[in-house]
Scaffold this motif. Sequence first.
Motif, mmCIF file in Angstrom:
data_model
loop_
_atom_site.group_PDB
_atom_site.id
_atom_site.type_symbol
_atom_site.label_atom_id
_atom_site.label_comp_id
_atom_site.label_asym_id
_atom_site.label_seq_id
_atom_site.Cartn_x
_atom_site.Cartn_y
_atom_site.Cartn_z
ATOM 1 N N LEU A 1 0.829 -1.207 0.000
ATOM 2 C CA LEU A 1 0.000 0.000 0.000
ATOM 3 C C LEU A 1 0.861 1.254 0.000
ATOM 4 O O LEU A 1 0.579 2.213 -0.726
ATOM 5 C CB LEU A 1 -0.928 -0.007 1.215
ATOM 6 N N ASP A 2 1.925 1.254 0.809
ATOM 7 C CA ASP A 2 2.815 2.415 0.868
ATOM 8 C C ASP A 2 3.430 2.699 -0.503
ATOM 9 O O ASP A 2 3.518 3.859 -0.931
ATOM 10 C CB ASP A 2 3.919 2.185 1.898
ATOM 11 N N MET A 3 3.860 1.649 -1.179
ATOM 12 C CA MET A 3 4.449 1.826 -2.511
ATOM 13 C C MET A 3 3.407 2.328 -3.505
ATOM 14 O O MET A 3 3.679 3.205 -4.329
ATOM 15 C CB MET A 3 5.051 0.506 -3.002
ATOM 16 N N GLU B 1 4.076 4.068 -7.191
ATOM 17 C CA GLU B 1 4.874 3.014 -7.813
ATOM 18 C C GLU B 1 3.961 2.126 -8.656
ATOM 19 O O GLU B 1 2.839 1.814 -8.243
ATOM 20 C CB GLU B 1 5.563 2.162 -6.745
ATOM 21 N N PRO B 2 4.397 1.695 -9.834
ATOM 22 C CA PRO B 2 3.562 0.828 -10.669
ATOM 23 C C PRO B 2 3.375 -0.546 -10.029
ATOM 24 O O PRO B 2 4.228 -1.020 -9.270
ATOM 25 C CB PRO B 2 4.347 0.729 -11.979
ATOM 26 N N LEU B 3 2.258 -1.168 -10.347
ATOM 27 C CA LEU B 3 1.941 -2.468 -9.757
ATOM 28 C C LEU B 3 2.987 -3.524 -10.104
ATOM 29 O O LEU B 3 3.285 -4.408 -9.295
ATOM 30 C CB LEU B 3 0.559 -2.926 -10.230
ATOM 31 N N GLN B 4 3.535 -3.429 -11.305
ATOM 32 C CA GLN B 4 4.548 -4.404 -11.702
ATOM 33 C C GLN B 4 5.775 -4.323 -10.787
ATOM 34 O O GLN B 4 6.356 -5.347 -10.404
ATOM 35 C CB GLN B 4 4.970 -4.172 -13.162
ATOM 36 N N LYS B 5 6.162 -3.094 -10.419
ATOM 37 C CA LYS B 5 7.312 -2.918 -9.529
ATOM 38 C C LYS B 5 6.994 -3.433 -8.131
ATOM 39 O O LYS B 5 7.844 -4.064 -7.476
ATOM 40 C CB LYS B 5 7.705 -1.446 -9.475
ATOM 41 N N ILE B 6 5.763 -3.175 -7.667
ATOM 42 C CA ILE B 6 5.346 -3.678 -6.354
ATOM 43 C C ILE B 6 5.388 -5.204 -6.348
ATOM 44 O O ILE B 6 5.865 -5.826 -5.396
ATOM 45 C CB ILE B 6 3.926 -3.169 -6.018
ATOM 46 N N ALA C 1 -0.799 -8.600 -5.986
ATOM 47 C CA ALA C 1 -0.341 -7.327 -5.419
ATOM 48 C C ALA C 1 -1.530 -6.401 -5.176
ATOM 49 O O ALA C 1 -1.616 -5.727 -4.140
ATOM 50 C CB ALA C 1 0.661 -6.667 -6.364
ATOM 51 N N GLU C 2 -2.461 -6.377 -6.130
ATOM 52 C CA GLU C 2 -3.668 -5.567 -5.962
ATOM 53 C C GLU C 2 -4.479 -6.044 -4.765
ATOM 54 O O GLU C 2 -5.021 -5.234 -4.003
ATOM 55 C CB GLU C 2 -4.524 -5.641 -7.226
ATOM 56 N N ARG D 1 -6.423 -5.377 0.893
ATOM 57 C CA ARG D 1 -6.453 -5.855 2.285
ATOM 58 C C ARG D 1 -5.931 -4.788 3.241
ATOM 59 O O ARG D 1 -6.489 -4.571 4.324
ATOM 60 C CB ARG D 1 -5.621 -7.133 2.422
ATOM 61 N N ALA D 2 -4.852 -4.123 2.836
ATOM 62 C CA ALA D 2 -4.273 -3.087 3.693
ATOM 63 C C ALA D 2 -5.243 -1.919 3.866
ATOM 64 O O ALA D 2 -5.379 -1.360 4.962
ATOM 65 C CB ALA D 2 -2.952 -2.602 3.101
ATOM 66 N N LEU D 3 -5.925 -1.552 2.789
ATOM 67 C CA LEU D 3 -6.909 -0.471 2.876
ATOM 68 C C LEU D 3 -8.066 -0.856 3.792
ATOM 69 O O LEU D 3 -8.531 -0.048 4.601
ATOM 70 C CB LEU D 3 -7.438 -0.135 1.474
ATOM 71 N N ALA D 4 -8.535 -2.100 3.655
ATOM 72 C CA ALA D 4 -9.638 -2.568 4.494
ATOM 73 C C ALA D 4 -9.240 -2.568 5.964
ATOM 74 O O ALA D 4 -10.035 -2.220 6.847
ATOM 75 C CB ALA D 4 -10.065 -3.968 4.058
ATOM 76 N N GLU D 5 -8.000 -2.942 6.243
ATOM 77 C CA GLU D 5 -7.510 -2.964 7.623
ATOM 78 C C GLU D 5 -7.490 -1.557 8.215
ATOM 79 O O GLU D 5 -7.852 -1.349 9.379
ATOM 80 C CB GLU D 5 -6.103 -3.565 7.653
ATOM 81 N N LYS D 6 -7.094 -0.591 7.399
ATOM 82 C CA LYS D 6 -7.044 0.791 7.875
ATOM 83 C C LYS D 6 -8.438 1.354 8.151
ATOM 84 O O LYS D 6 -8.600 2.261 8.962
ATOM 85 C CB LYS D 6 -6.333 1.677 6.841
ATOM 86 N N ARG D 7 -9.453 0.821 7.455
ATOM 87 C CA ARG D 7 -10.800 1.347 7.606
ATOM 88 C C ARG D 7 -11.571 0.707 8.755
ATOM 89 O O ARG D 7 -12.685 1.129 9.056
ATOM 90 C CB ARG D 7 -11.592 1.128 6.308
ATOM 91 N N LYS D 8 -11.013 -0.287 9.417
ATOM 92 C CA LYS D 8 -11.721 -0.944 10.511
ATOM 93 C C LYS D 8 -12.068 0.055 11.615
ATOM 94 O O LYS D 8 -11.217 0.789 12.097
ATOM 95 C CB LYS D 8 -10.866 -2.077 11.094
#
Length: 203
Positions: free
Chosen positions: A10-12, A17-22, A34-35, A40-47
């Motif tokens: 998520l930070d990248m 940063e492009p998804l391919q690089k991630i 990667a997507e 998942r990281a976004l959902a965790e932040k929204r809890k």
Amino acid sequence: MSASKDQRALDMFMGAEPLQKIRDELGFKTVTSAEAAIRRALAEKRKGKDYDTERQLELERIDAMFRIEYPLAKQGDSAAMSTCLSLSEKRMRLLDKPGDHEGITASYEATLKALAITDADSALVATGRAVARQIDYALRHGQGQEVTKALYLVPHLMNVLRELGATPAARKQLKEYAGTAAAESDGEPVDELTAFRRRKFGI
């Protein structure tokens, strides 16, 4: 998949940063995985962060800043006065979110009660409600261009009302359609909105 790896993805991503690089740097098998990690990281932040919770947190932050600036404003600090006024305005906007209790929105809701609305009209009804709320909100709290821009939404609201058969011209047309439909059905009662749909859409 570890939460820390998801967060790094998520930070990248937030760093453009492009998804391919991630995918390559963090060792994901595919771009899709990667997507998924980013989601998942976004959902965790929204809890625990629903609208009301976020709103209360913002109010607390504003109050905390106001308590710092207000004593300075009382002593004549012009910058602190300006900050306090700005914070007060932001606070009032958060407290008075768009609602259905007054103004154009209240009139819109009253109009809906007088109409033969069906589930098929739900999206149109919701669109009109959103427009009415935004106009009311801007009229109560906006200044200058904000109010002017909100008034540009009025034609959109009128289009919704017209489609629902809730303007004088639309009501006249509906009555004409209803009369024609009744004649075509040997006097069988037909409500105006149904008659309009039969004539216009053949349903």
